[in-house]
Each structure stands twice: as structure tokens, then as C-alpha cells.
Design a protein around this motif. Structure first.
Motif, PDB file in Angstrom:
ATOM      1  N   ASP A  13       0.810  -1.223   0.000  1.00 36.44           N
ATOM      2  CA  ASP A  13       0.000   0.000   0.000  1.00 36.44           C
ATOM      3  C   ASP A  13       0.843   1.272   0.000  1.00 36.44           C
ATOM      4  O   ASP A  13       0.393   2.311  -0.477  1.00 36.44           O
ATOM      5  N   GLU A  53      -4.502  -8.828  -0.410  1.00 32.79           N
ATOM      6  CA  GLU A  53      -5.938  -8.642  -0.188  1.00 32.79           C
ATOM      7  C   GLU A  53      -6.310  -8.894   1.263  1.00 32.79           C
ATOM      8  O   GLU A  53      -7.126  -8.172   1.834  1.00 32.79           O
ATOM      9  N   SER A  54      -5.712  -9.908   1.885  1.00 30.18           N
ATOM     10  CA  SER A  54      -5.965 -10.202   3.291  1.00 30.18           C
ATOM     11  C   SER A  54      -5.543  -9.024   4.171  1.00 30.18           C
ATOM     12  O   SER A  54      -6.248  -8.641   5.098  1.00 30.18           O
ATOM     13  N   LYS A  55      -4.396  -8.452   3.849  1.00 25.56           N
ATOM     14  CA  LYS A  55      -3.892  -7.302   4.599  1.00 25.56           C
ATOM     15  C   LYS A  55      -4.852  -6.115   4.460  1.00 25.56           C
ATOM     16  O   LYS A  55      -5.124  -5.410   5.428  1.00 25.56           O
ATOM     17  N   LYS A  56      -5.388  -5.918   3.258  1.00 24.09           N
ATOM     18  CA  LYS A  56      -6.335  -4.817   3.033  1.00 24.09           C
ATOM     19  C   LYS A  56      -7.611  -5.031   3.831  1.00 24.09           C
ATOM     20  O   LYS A  56      -8.154  -4.083   4.395  1.00 24.09           O
ATOM     21  N   LYS A  57      -8.110  -6.268   3.879  1.00 18.53           N
ATOM     22  CA  LYS A  57      -9.329  -6.570   4.635  1.00 18.53           C
ATOM     23  C   LYS A  57      -9.113  -6.308   6.122  1.00 18.53           C
ATOM     24  O   LYS A  57      -9.971  -5.734   6.785  1.00 18.53           O
ATOM     25  N   LYS A  58      -7.960  -6.712   6.645  1.00 18.54           N
ATOM     26  CA  LYS A  58      -7.652  -6.474   8.062  1.00 18.54           C
ATOM     27  C   LYS A  58      -7.586  -4.986   8.347  1.00 18.54           C
ATOM     28  O   LYS A  58      -8.052  -4.514   9.372  1.00 18.54           O
ATOM     29  N   SER A  59      -7.001  -4.240   7.421  1.00 22.98           N
ATOM     30  CA  SER A  59      -6.879  -2.796   7.582  1.00 22.98           C
ATOM     31  C   SER A  59      -8.261  -2.136   7.591  1.00 22.98           C
ATOM     32  O   SER A  59      -8.520  -1.240   8.389  1.00 22.98           O
ATOM     33  N   LYS A  60      -9.156  -2.585   6.703  1.00 17.76           N
ATOM     34  CA  LYS A  60     -10.513  -2.037   6.663  1.00 17.76           C
ATOM     35  C   LYS A  60     -11.270  -2.356   7.945  1.00 17.76           C
ATOM     36  O   LYS A  60     -11.980  -1.510   8.475  1.00 17.76           O
ATOM     37  N   LYS A  61     -11.108  -3.579   8.466  1.00 22.09           N
ATOM     38  CA  LYS A  61     -11.771  -3.957   9.710  1.00 22.09           C
ATOM     39  C   LYS A  61     -11.263  -3.110  10.874  1.00 22.09           C
ATOM     40  O   LYS A  61     -12.026  -2.679  11.708  1.00 22.09           O
ATOM     41  N   LYS A  73      -2.220 -12.509   0.006  1.00 18.52           N
ATOM     42  CA  LYS A  73      -1.664 -11.829   1.185  1.00 18.52           C
ATOM     43  C   LYS A  73      -1.986 -10.334   1.166  1.00 18.52           C
ATOM     44  O   LYS A  73      -2.341  -9.755   2.194  1.00 18.52           O
TER      45      LYS A  73
END
Length: 177
Positions: free
Chosen positions: A74, A163-171, A161
């Protein structure tokens, strides 16, 4: 100096395995050469002087560096392109750099540009598509080596990885509200 059996990235040839480090037979020179075998193209060998500075030859990144690249995704910006006439020149320079971060910049730049064109009802340009593909081949071809995967598996792993990092960041951002 690289050793026999090591993987290196060599210019536009991508990932190569060092097959030999020795003087060129019959050359009458004391100059030492690498014999490089490209991993993703069969039937070719490259003979590169160990002291050559014309083309970048560097070690393949490590598993830790792959993790760091995922973590930095990012924060890695797109390429700065002054105008469309300079676009191909900037893209070529990014490819020739043999730098994973430059390849990520090229991937992000081409992808974003294509998405913007499609949103406007235009087609993605063949130039952007071509350079996007080359950058992906270079990046995921290299990542496959330390991850001990095929190039396709490395691409799936890396994208998963990120996309998973982005989802965690959004949460995390949603829970802050």
C-alpha cells in the motif's frame, strides 16, 4: 560473486540459475564468466562476465523480503509519468531496473490506468497490458523462487496476502469508528 546453484535476476532475462563460474574456454582471457540458465525459458544459456556492469545481475530476494514487499504494498506509489509520450520510456526503465518495488509500481500504474480507461468506456491500451504482463512475469517469477512455488502459485499467494492485509486494515478502521 555468486556461487553455482544460486538463483539470480539478470536484466530482462529474469530469474536464472548459476550453472558455472569459470573462465570462458578458448577465450585466452583471465576473465571469469557466469553461465546462467534462465528458469522460465528453456534451451538458452547466458555467458556473463562476473565483473560486468552493463546489465544488472542481483540475488533473488529472500522470504523475509517477500513478506516485507507484501507489507509495503500500500505504501508503494505508482510511477510518475509526465505524459503519454514518455510512458513507454518510464515503463521500460522500471522493467530494466530489476527492482521488485519498481515492478510493483509498474503493475499498480498499468492496472490503475487500465481500470480508469475501462470506467470511461475505453479499452485498456495494448502497451499498458504488455508492460503489466511483463512486470507480473518478472515479479511473480522471482517470488516463486524463495517461496518454493510455481510462478502462478506465487502470484496467487502474493495477491491473497495483499488482499488479506487490506481486509484487516478495513476492519481495523471500521472498529475505530
Amino acid at each position: 560473486m555468486f556461487s553455482v546453484g544460486e538463483y539470480v535476476v539478470h536484466g530482462n532475462d529474469g530469474v536464472c540459475k548459476v550453472e558455472a563460474v569459470e573462465p570462458m574456454s578458448g577465450s585466452g582471457s583471465d576473465r571469469i564468466y557466469y553461465t546462467l540458465v534462465p528458469v522460465y525459458s528453456t534451451g538458452s544459456r547466458l555467458f556473463v562476465p562476473t565483473d560486468s556492469t552493463k546489465v544488472i545481475t542481483r540475488a533473488v530476494i529472500s522470504k523475509n523480503e517477500v513478506k516485507k514487499l507484501v507489507d509495503e504494498w500500500d505504501d508503494i506509489d505508482v510511477l510518475s509519468v509526465e505524459n503519454d509520450k514518455k510512458r513507454e520510456e518510464v515503463y521500460k526503465a522500471a522493467l530494466r531496473s530489476c527492482d521488485c518495488r519498481q515492478w510493483v509500481k509498474l503493475i499498480k500504474t498499468s492496472y490503475q490506468r487500465n481500470q480508469m480507461r475501462i470506467a470511461k468506456g475505453k479499452k485498456a491500451t495494448t502497451s499498458d497490458e504488455r508492460y503489466l504482463h511483463m512486470a507480473q512475469e518478472n515479479l511473480f517469477g522471482e517470488l516463486a523462487i524463495p517461496l518454493e512455488m510455481s510462478r502462478g502459485e506465487a502470484e496467487d499467494y502474493f495477491i491473497g496476502k495483499v488482499e488479506s492485509k487490506k481486509k484487516k486494515s478495513k476492519k481495523a478502521k471500521a472498529s475505530e469508528k
